[in-house]
Design an enzyme around this catalytic site. Structure first.
Site: not given
Ligand code: UDP
Ligand code: MG
Length: 134
Positions: A10, A50, A58, A86, A92, A113, A116, A127
């Site tokens: 990111k 997304y 969000f 992962r 997350t 964070n 991705h 993707e």
């Molecule tokens: N995100 C956020 N607020 C939240 C949950 C997710 O900003 O409460 C963002 C965060 O950057 C995350 C992305 O949305 O990486 C996608 O969410 P996901 O649940 O798919 O998490 P990931 O797969 O990236 O762990």
């Molecule tokens: Mg995700």
């Protein structure tokens, strides 16, 4: 075909300058890098990537953030690469991430964070074709 996953470093990774350190973690683990590019994601592509989150509060901020600067997009390949990566990435919310995971070592905010990683074979296929046109 060997398992593949899609990663996005990111925008803060290039802003703060630790893309090489992230790549090294995957190389050190013995995971093969099969595609790698520097790009800036446009808003339509971010919304497709997304799409599963489009009804979440969000979502707008997430699209704004992921399009805010250059990112590194990569395809990694090895047996079981999706759950392996992962685990290396961590949960997350970086507040819950163990030291030693990427989010545990480089991030403190859920919105920023660091990385991705695809969460399933179906997500990975979708993707990878979105960012690399097969
Ligand atoms: N995100 C956020 N607020 C939240 C949950 C997710 O900003 O409460 C963002 C965060 O950057 C995350 C992305 O949305 O990486 C996608 O969410 P996901 O649940 O798919 O998490 P990931 O797969 O990236 O762990
Ligand atoms: Mg995700």
């Amino acid at each position: 075909m060997v398992d593949q996953t899609l990663l996005i470093f990111k925008p803060e990774v290039l802003r703060r300058g630790f893309a090489g350190r992230l790549i090294s973690r995957f190389e050190d683990r013995g995971i093969k890098i099969v595609q790698l590019k520097l790009t800036t994601i446009d808003a339509p592509t971010a919304r497709i990537h997304y799409a599963e989150h489009q009804s979440k509060p969000f979502f707008a901020g997430l699209v704004e953030y992921i399009t805010s600067g250059p990112v590194v997009v990569a395809v990694l390949e090895c047996e079981g690469v999706i759950p392996l990566v992962r685990r290396m990435v961590g949960p997350t919310n970086p507040a819950n991430a163990e030291a030693g995971s990427i989010r545990g070592d480089f991030a403190f905010s859920v919105a920023e964070n660091v990385i991705h990683a695809s969460d399933s074979p179906e997500s990975a296929a979708r993707e990878i074709s979105l960012f690399f046109n097969g």
